[in-house]
Structure formats: structure tokens, C-alpha cells
Design a protein around this motif. Structure first.
Motif, mmCIF file in Angstrom:
data_model
loop_
_atom_site.group_PDB
_atom_site.id
_atom_site.type_symbol
_atom_site.label_atom_id
_atom_site.label_comp_id
_atom_site.label_asym_id
_atom_site.label_seq_id
_atom_site.Cartn_x
_atom_site.Cartn_y
_atom_site.Cartn_z
ATOM 1 N N GLU A 319 0.790 -1.311 0.033
ATOM 2 C CA GLU A 319 0.148 -0.063 0.175
ATOM 3 C C GLU A 319 0.916 1.096 -0.020
ATOM 4 O OE1 GLU A 319 -2.823 2.096 3.153
ATOM 5 O OE2 GLU A 319 -3.325 -0.180 2.891
ATOM 6 N N SER A 320 2.039 1.145 0.698
ATOM 7 C CA SER A 320 2.872 2.472 0.747
ATOM 8 C C SER A 320 3.506 2.778 -0.591
ATOM 9 C CB SER A 320 4.019 1.990 1.648
ATOM 10 O OG SER A 320 5.002 1.209 1.142
ATOM 11 N N LEU A 321 3.942 1.947 -1.376
ATOM 12 C CA LEU A 321 4.235 2.080 -2.726
ATOM 13 C C LEU A 321 3.140 2.455 -3.600
ATOM 14 C CD1 LEU A 321 5.997 -1.793 -3.371
ATOM 15 C CD2 LEU A 321 7.151 0.623 -2.702
ATOM 16 N N VAL A 322 2.060 1.921 -3.698
ATOM 17 C CA VAL A 322 0.965 2.631 -4.639
ATOM 18 C C VAL A 322 0.692 4.157 -4.186
ATOM 19 C CG1 VAL A 322 -1.575 2.445 -5.348
ATOM 20 C CG2 VAL A 322 0.024 0.602 -4.887
ATOM 21 N N SER A 323 0.811 4.566 -2.742
ATOM 22 C CA SER A 323 0.480 5.626 -2.355
ATOM 23 C C SER A 323 1.227 6.783 -2.673
ATOM 24 C CB SER A 323 0.427 5.715 -0.776
ATOM 25 O OG SER A 323 1.493 5.352 -0.148
ATOM 26 N N PHE A 365 11.308 5.327 -3.201
ATOM 27 C CA PHE A 365 10.166 6.310 -3.609
ATOM 28 C C PHE A 365 9.369 6.395 -2.224
ATOM 29 C CE2 PHE A 365 11.419 4.797 -7.752
ATOM 30 C CZ PHE A 365 11.238 5.918 -8.406
ATOM 31 N N VAL A 366 9.524 5.715 -1.337
ATOM 32 C CA VAL A 366 8.905 5.749 0.090
ATOM 33 C C VAL A 366 9.553 6.135 1.221
ATOM 34 C CG1 VAL A 366 7.123 4.530 1.486
ATOM 35 C CG2 VAL A 366 7.199 3.869 -0.895
ATOM 36 N N GLU A 367 10.574 5.433 1.291
ATOM 37 C CA GLU A 367 11.548 5.960 2.772
ATOM 38 C C GLU A 367 11.574 7.086 2.923
ATOM 39 O OE1 GLU A 367 15.737 4.137 4.136
ATOM 40 O OE2 GLU A 367 14.445 2.697 3.417
ATOM 41 N N GLN A 368 12.061 7.902 1.985
ATOM 42 C CA GLN A 368 12.629 9.314 2.288
ATOM 43 C C GLN A 368 11.176 10.296 2.747
ATOM 44 O OE1 GLN A 368 12.755 11.601 -1.475
ATOM 45 N NE2 GLN A 368 12.368 9.738 -2.464
ATOM 46 N N HIS A 369 10.026 9.675 2.348
ATOM 47 C CA HIS A 369 8.823 10.501 3.096
ATOM 48 C C HIS A 369 8.353 10.225 4.472
ATOM 49 C CE1 HIS A 369 8.293 12.103 -0.985
ATOM 50 N NE2 HIS A 369 8.468 10.898 -1.569
ATOM 51 N N LEU A 370 9.124 9.064 5.121
ATOM 52 C CA LEU A 370 8.642 8.547 6.430
ATOM 53 C C LEU A 370 9.434 9.273 7.420
ATOM 54 C CD1 LEU A 370 8.399 4.762 5.497
ATOM 55 C CD2 LEU A 370 6.641 6.545 5.407
ATOM 56 N N VAL A 371 8.989 10.644 7.696
ATOM 57 C CA VAL A 371 9.799 11.474 8.700
ATOM 58 C C VAL A 371 9.176 11.076 10.016
ATOM 59 C CG1 VAL A 371 10.270 13.738 8.981
ATOM 60 C CG2 VAL A 371 10.214 13.103 6.659
#
Length: 492
Positions: A319-323, A365-371
Motif C-alpha cells: 500500500e505504501s508503494l501505491v500511495s 520512492f517511499v522511505e524518504q517520506h517517512l519522517v
């Protein structure tokens, strides 16, 4: 500016002069009765008249970090483990011993005895009646003792960094407090702290390249541990229901602001629990540590405020990839995922499995947004060879990773306790290693044998202590929270 070698030669001359006059520049035991912090705390409110009416005798030891010579008198600041305080020496009080003052340099460690008074500028000061050399410093402190700024020098010469940068010392004191809070929490929750081997015959418990060594007496190759997981789960088999270890791990991988080849992990296991329980447990643990060490759950980090207040979002990996805009067909189709990842120039090969490709897409594409604190859950089974499958989707496992400040800080799962499934997973990893995956697991027959005796349902987790300390101290690099980080050899 004088050459460093000339300064050292001048100090060696003073050293020799002391010895010629039967003065030991490296004296033995000196027991200070006071510390700088204690003196300031007890007498900062005492005015000049009070100190003159009731003289306070003190003795302390520390390093001279500032020195002003006025001929027949001198002022200096002495720094011990607790802080700094000013001292005053004058010829009338010391007599012949005052000549030794001329042999003092910034950086020298001395023991002093004296009486407190206040100067004309109202600074609390100890007027010295006697002093002794404890260690003559042959090298001057850097940059005229206003601080060590060069980052590489700070890491290589941490001993100097600690002397001249008080905030560094405070950060490592905070690290110690964090580790103490970890132990307090787990002991309160009924865990037992254990120690497991650091040299393994099989490198297991994580996907990482190990360091290799050789034992001469047994004539066998051994690996420095990449994780204590398989030994800790053996203890769950043996009847311990709650165990934890604060352990050093070693992984033969790159060095970055997030990675050091030697690092500290907290790893713990609980019988009869699953990964859902661990997410709540982890929220409580982080809240406990932050409140204990910082007194708040709002943690400043760079230009962000990290809010550790539970609960935290729980997002399945797919789900995190699609988001984040990864097309659904890319997520679902191995061939399309590989093609898409190669177009994006990610670290994949034509032989990379679907799970590996998805993992690389996630990192990019996801990890950088998980602040803010976020649990990413339900990973592909291939990425988690030691985790239990999800009952409603056996292609996924009951696993989560915790991300804060765009970094993985914890990894956990419901433990696989089916020995037949575990053997099959190990065999798949052996095949992957044969195809060139250097981080794949090897077969561990003894661990499978342990599972065959029966391991209760359990949940386990690893938390990166260094990254946790980075978060709670505001450090941007892992080297700022490791006293002696690994460095390239110094070029002379």
C-alpha cells in the motif's frame, strides 16, 4: 602562528625543567574533595562578604583550559568532568612554588587546593594555596583552544573533541542515559538480559555480509555476528519467555551517515506475542525513553519536530508503494516491476526477484517520506526468511519496520516456529546465495533442530541504538553518536 612541533618542543623543555627540579610532571594519586559543578551549585549564591566571613576550603583536579599570566599572579580556568571553575594563583600565597606556574600550559592537568572568593567581576574563584602537576600536556589543544571544528579530526581524535566541545560530551552522556532507560524498561517488563556469542560458525539472523576471522586452535573460520537473533530464539526454545540483549553487531557494508560497520543493537523476544502486540509495545518503549531522557515526546530534529506520541500510522508495504505513485501493475507484475525499476536506474539486476525489486522501489520512492514515526508492515516472504506467514496471505509475513526521520530504526516480526517451513526458507536462501546474493542466509541445521524441539509462538524485534540516539540527540550522522567510529587509515 608557531609550528606545532615548536610548541611541542617548548613543552618538552618545561617538562625537563620540572624533572631537573625534582618535580614529577606525572604525579600519582590526588583525591579531589570537590567538583566544579558541586562548588558552583553550593556557593553560586554566596556573596563576597559571606565567603570572607566564613572561608570555604576546596580541592579539585582537572585540565587547564584557559590561562592569563599577570607576572606575579595568574588566572586560569580548570575543567573537570562536571564543568569549569576559575582559579587564582599569586606569588605571595605560593612563595617559591609560584615559579612552577611559569611551567603551566593550557591542557595540563593539575590538582589544586584553595579557598573560595569572588573577584571584582563577581566570578566565583578558588584562590590557590597549593597545587600539583598531575599530567603535563605535550600537545596544545586545537585552534587556540576555541574548539575543534574539522569533522574528520573530531572523529579520529575523539579524546580532543571531548575536551574542547562540551556539547559532544553531553551527547554521549545522553547516550548512556538512553541505554539505562532501555534496561529499566525491559527489567520492569519482566525481561532477563542475556549475552550470546559474538563469533558464529554460521552468519545468520539478518541479511548482511559478515566479517570473517579464523580460530587457530579449532582451525575453523568464524564470522563476527551480524545479529544475535538465532541464539536468542534458542533461549525461547529453552524456556526463557522474555529475553533481551544490548549487543554489538558487525556488518561488512558501506560507511555512511546512517551506517557504521560496528554498531549497537537492542534485540528482544517475547513468547506468546505477535507483531501486532510489538507495535504497541514499541510505541510505549519509545515514549518511555523520550520522557525519561528528554522529558517530552516532541523531539526537535533538524528543522522538524518529531512527535513520538502514540499511536503511529501502520501502513502495509504494498500500500505504501501505491500511495507514493508506483503503478498498481508494477507492484503486481514481476516483469513490469523489473522493467520499471531498471528504467528508474535502481540497484536491481535482471535476475533480481520480484520481492527484491519491490524493496529497491520502496527504498527509493517511499522511505524518504517517512519522517514522522511510521510502521511499514506485511513484507514479502522472501525478504523475511525468519518471519511467520500471514494466515490470509501466505506470500506475505507478519513483519514491520519502524521508520523515523526517513531511516529504518526497528525491525520486528512474529517469529517463524514451524521447523519444516524454516528449513524450506533456508534452502531458498541457500539457492539465492548460490546465484550470487552475498547477503542471503546460510543453512543453520542446529537452529532448525532447536525448532524441532518446539518453540512457542513469539515476537521479536531489533532496534538500532545508534539511530535511536541520533534521533534523541539531534545528530545528523551516526558518527556523532559513536565514540570511535570506523575511519579510513590516517594518511601521514
Amino acid at each position: 602562528m608557531e609550528d606545532i612541533n615548536e610548541l611541542i618542543e617548548q613543552r618538552i623543555k618545561k617538562l625537563n625543567d620540572l624533572r631537573d627540579n625534582q618535580i614529577d610532571p606525572y604525579a600519582g594519586q590526588f583525591e579531589p574533595a570537590n567538583s566544579a559543578a558541586d562548588i558552583i551549585a553550593a556557593y553560586s549564591g554566596s556573596d563576597k562578604a559571606a565567603l570572607e566571613a566564613n572561608p570555604v576550603k576546596v580541592s579539585l583536579a582537572g585540565r587547564i583550559v584557559a590561562f592569563r599570566d599577570f607576572g606575579k599572579a595568574a588566572f586560569a580556568h580548570i575543567q573537570d568532568a562536571t564543568g569549569r571553575i576559575q582559579i587564582y594563583v599569586k606569588k605571595d600565597a605560593l612563595g617559591e612554588k609560584f615559579s612552577l606556574v611559569k611551567k603551566l600550559d593550557i591542557g595540563d592537568i593539575v590538582g589544586v587546593t584553595g579557598v573560595l572568593f569572588r573577584t571584582k567581576t563577581d566570578e566565583l574563584t578558588a584562590e590557590v594555596s597549593d597545587f600539583v602537576f598531575l599530567s603535563k600536556a605535550l600537545r596544545p589543544l586545537p585552534e587556540k583552544w576555541h574548539g575543534l571544528k574539522d569533522v574528520e579530526t573530531r572523529y579520529r581524535q575523539r579524546y580532543v573533541d571531548l575536551i574542547v566541545n562540551p556539547e559532544v560530551k553531553e551527547a554521549f552522556a545522553k547516550r548512556s542515559a538512553i541505554i539505562k532507560a532501555v534496561r529499566d524498561y525491559f527489567e520492569h517488563k519482566g525481561f532477563i538480559e542475556v549475552e550470546t556469542p559474538m563469533m558464529h560458525q554460521i552468519a545468520g539472523g539478518a541479511a548482511a555480509r559478515p566479517f570473517k576471522t579464523h580460530h587457530n586452535a579449532l582451525d575453523i573460520d568464524l564470522f563476527l555476528r551480524i545479529a544475535p537473533e538465532l541464539y536468542l530464539k534458542r533461549l525461547i526454545v529453552g524456556g526463557y519467555e522474555r529475553v533481551f540483549e544490548l549487543n554489538k553487531n558487525f556488518r561488512n557494508e558501506g560507511i555512511s551517515t546512517k551506517h557504521n560497520p560496528e554498531f549497537t543493537m537492542l534485540e528482544f523476544y517475547m513468547a506468546y506475542k505477535d507483531y501486532n502486540f510489538l507495535m504497541t509495545f514499541t510505541e510505549e518503549l519509545f515514549a518511555f525513553i523520550a520522557n525519561k531522557v528528554l522529558g517530552t515526546l516532541k523531539v526537535p530534529y533538524g528543522d522538524q519536530i518529531i512527535d513520538l506520541t502514540p499511536p503511529w500510522p501502520r501502513i502495509p508495504m504494498i500500500e505504501s508503494l501505491v500511495s507514493r505513485g508506483v503503478p498498481q501493475e508494477v507492484v503486481a507484475d514481476p516483469a513490469k516491476a523489473l522493467e520499471w525499476a531498471m528504467q528508474k536506474k535502481l540497484d536491481v539486476k535482471k535476475t533480481s526477484s520480484h520481492a527484491k525489486v519491490l524493496d529497491e522501489i520502496f527504498k527509493e520512492f517511499v522511505e524518504q517520506h517517512l519522517v514522522q514515526p511510521t510502521f511499514i508492515t506485511d513484507y514479502p516472504v522472501e525478504l523475511s526468511p525468519l518471519a511467520k506467514r500471514k494466515k490470509d496471505n501466505p506470500e506475505l509475513v507478519e513483519r514491520f519496520e519502524l521508520f523515523i526521520c526517513s531511516r529504518e530504526i526497528a525491525n520486528a516480526f512474529s517469529e517463524l516456529n514451524d521447523p519444516i517451513d524454516q528449513r524450506q526458507r533456508f534452502m531458498s536462501q541457500v539457492e539465492a546465495k548460490a546465484k550470487g546474493d552475498e547477503e542471503a542466509h546460510e543453512m543453520d541445521e542446529d537452529f532448525v533442530r532447536a525448532l524441532e524441539y518446539g518453540m512457542p509462538p513469539a515476537a521479536g524485534e531489533g532496534i538500532g541504538i545508534d539511530r535511536l540516539v541520533m534521533l534523541l540527540t539531534g545528530a545528523m550522522s551516526i558518527r556523532d553518536v559513536i565514540l570511535f567510529p570506523q575511519m579510513k587509515p590516517e594518511q601521514n
